[in-house]
Design a protein around this motif. Sequence first.
Motif, mmCIF file in Angstrom:
data_model
loop_
_atom_site.group_PDB
_atom_site.id
_atom_site.type_symbol
_atom_site.label_atom_id
_atom_site.label_comp_id
_atom_site.label_asym_id
_atom_site.label_seq_id
_atom_site.Cartn_x
_atom_site.Cartn_y
_atom_site.Cartn_z
ATOM 1 N N PHE A 188 0.396 0.403 7.468
ATOM 2 C CA PHE A 188 1.736 -0.202 7.463
ATOM 3 C C PHE A 188 1.898 -1.262 6.387
ATOM 4 O O PHE A 188 3.011 -1.705 6.127
ATOM 5 C CB PHE A 188 2.077 -0.786 8.842
ATOM 6 N N VAL A 189 0.801 -1.674 5.736
ATOM 7 C CA VAL A 189 0.893 -2.645 4.649
ATOM 8 C C VAL A 189 1.140 -1.946 3.319
ATOM 9 O O VAL A 189 2.027 -2.331 2.552
ATOM 10 C CB VAL A 189 -0.389 -3.498 4.568
ATOM 11 N N GLU A 190 0.376 -0.906 3.039
ATOM 12 C CA GLU A 190 0.439 -0.242 1.735
ATOM 13 C C GLU A 190 1.519 0.832 1.648
ATOM 14 O O GLU A 190 1.954 1.187 0.548
ATOM 15 C CB GLU A 190 -0.924 0.373 1.397
ATOM 16 N N HIS A 191 1.949 1.346 2.795
ATOM 17 C CA HIS A 191 2.895 2.461 2.788
ATOM 18 C C HIS A 191 4.144 2.097 3.600
ATOM 19 O O HIS A 191 4.102 2.097 4.837
ATOM 20 C CB HIS A 191 2.256 3.725 3.354
ATOM 21 N N PRO A 192 5.241 1.765 2.932
ATOM 22 C CA PRO A 192 6.470 1.379 3.632
ATOM 23 C C PRO A 192 6.950 2.436 4.624
ATOM 24 O O PRO A 192 7.521 2.082 5.668
ATOM 25 C CB PRO A 192 7.480 1.197 2.490
ATOM 26 N N GLU A 193 6.721 3.715 4.314
ATOM 27 C CA GLU A 193 7.177 4.760 5.225
ATOM 28 C C GLU A 193 6.401 4.728 6.541
ATOM 29 O O GLU A 193 6.933 5.075 7.610
ATOM 30 C CB GLU A 193 7.061 6.145 4.579
ATOM 31 N N HIS A 194 5.153 4.283 6.497
ATOM 32 C CA HIS A 194 4.369 4.142 7.730
ATOM 33 C C HIS A 194 4.912 2.993 8.570
ATOM 34 O O HIS A 194 5.031 3.093 9.791
ATOM 35 C CB HIS A 194 2.895 3.908 7.404
ATOM 36 N N PHE A 195 5.220 1.896 7.901
ATOM 37 C CA PHE A 195 5.810 0.760 8.619
ATOM 38 C C PHE A 195 7.142 1.157 9.231
ATOM 39 O O PHE A 195 7.458 0.780 10.363
ATOM 40 C CB PHE A 195 5.991 -0.419 7.674
ATOM 41 N N ARG A 196 7.925 1.963 8.511
ATOM 42 C CA ARG A 196 9.221 2.400 9.013
ATOM 43 C C ARG A 196 9.064 3.235 10.283
ATOM 44 O O ARG A 196 9.878 3.126 11.203
ATOM 45 C CB ARG A 196 9.944 3.191 7.925
ATOM 46 N N GLN A 197 8.013 4.027 10.358
ATOM 47 C CA GLN A 197 7.754 4.801 11.574
ATOM 48 C C GLN A 197 7.556 3.874 12.771
ATOM 49 O O GLN A 197 8.072 4.130 13.872
ATOM 50 C CB GLN A 197 6.514 5.678 11.397
ATOM 51 N N ILE A 198 6.798 2.810 12.555
ATOM 52 C CA ILE A 198 6.543 1.859 13.642
ATOM 53 C C ILE A 198 7.831 1.151 14.040
ATOM 54 O O ILE A 198 8.133 0.994 15.231
ATOM 55 C CB ILE A 198 5.467 0.846 13.208
ATOM 56 N N VAL A 199 8.605 0.725 13.057
ATOM 57 C CA VAL A 199 9.882 0.061 13.337
ATOM 58 C C VAL A 199 10.783 0.959 14.161
ATOM 59 O O VAL A 199 11.408 0.515 15.140
ATOM 60 C CB VAL A 199 10.590 -0.344 12.026
ATOM 61 N N ASN A 200 10.859 2.219 13.797
ATOM 62 C CA ASN A 200 11.724 3.156 14.525
ATOM 63 C C ASN A 200 11.275 3.331 15.961
ATOM 64 O O ASN A 200 12.103 3.438 16.887
ATOM 65 C CB ASN A 200 11.755 4.507 13.805
#
Length: 207
Positions: A188-200
């Motif tokens: 979730f630090v290096e890949h914004p799309e991974h962080f977005r999955q968590i946010v969703n």
Amino acid sequence: MKSAPFIAVEGPIGAGKTTLATMLSQELNLPLVKEIVEENPFLASFYQDIDEWSFQLEMFFLCNRFKQLEDTGAHYVQQHSPVISDYHIYKNMIFAERTLKGSKRDKYRQIYHLLTDDLPKPNLVLYIEAELDTLMYRINKRGRSFEQDMDPAYMEQLIADYKTGMAYLADSPNPPIIIKVDAEALDFVEHPEHFRQIVNQVKEYIT
């Protein structure tokens, strides 16, 4: 979710709890409660001699977290305002059950319940799961001096203890919703799309 979200981010040492909690706080515009770690005067001694210093270490953490969550309850939870924390108070028992023995463990359990039974508890927990190599890499990368002699065997056991602890929370009265974050699959630090999955995932429960 019937009440305002009280979100906690949890996981073993080095999992990225504070990083993820901070990112979510900024993304969701939520106040952030951060645990006191480096201010603990017993940390360096603890990692050198766990048996000798574990009670002092755990009591320092417990008293500080009690005060933080007592304030959190008054400022946010009782006012039905959402808030996020980078720890769940039950982490105290996860660590203490491993490091304390005999009468000290019994005393600690009594004090823990006396202080925490009526504290506000998170109703949503993000549990970061990570393997030993990932945790050791992150611990070394952040460069805290007192963590440089971290015993991999201790960390391996902590990973197992966290799994047991999260299972306990899931089966407790009024259990929180637990979202597992696989740190081996989601950076979730290096890949914004991974962080977005968590946010969703979080938004499914708080909106």
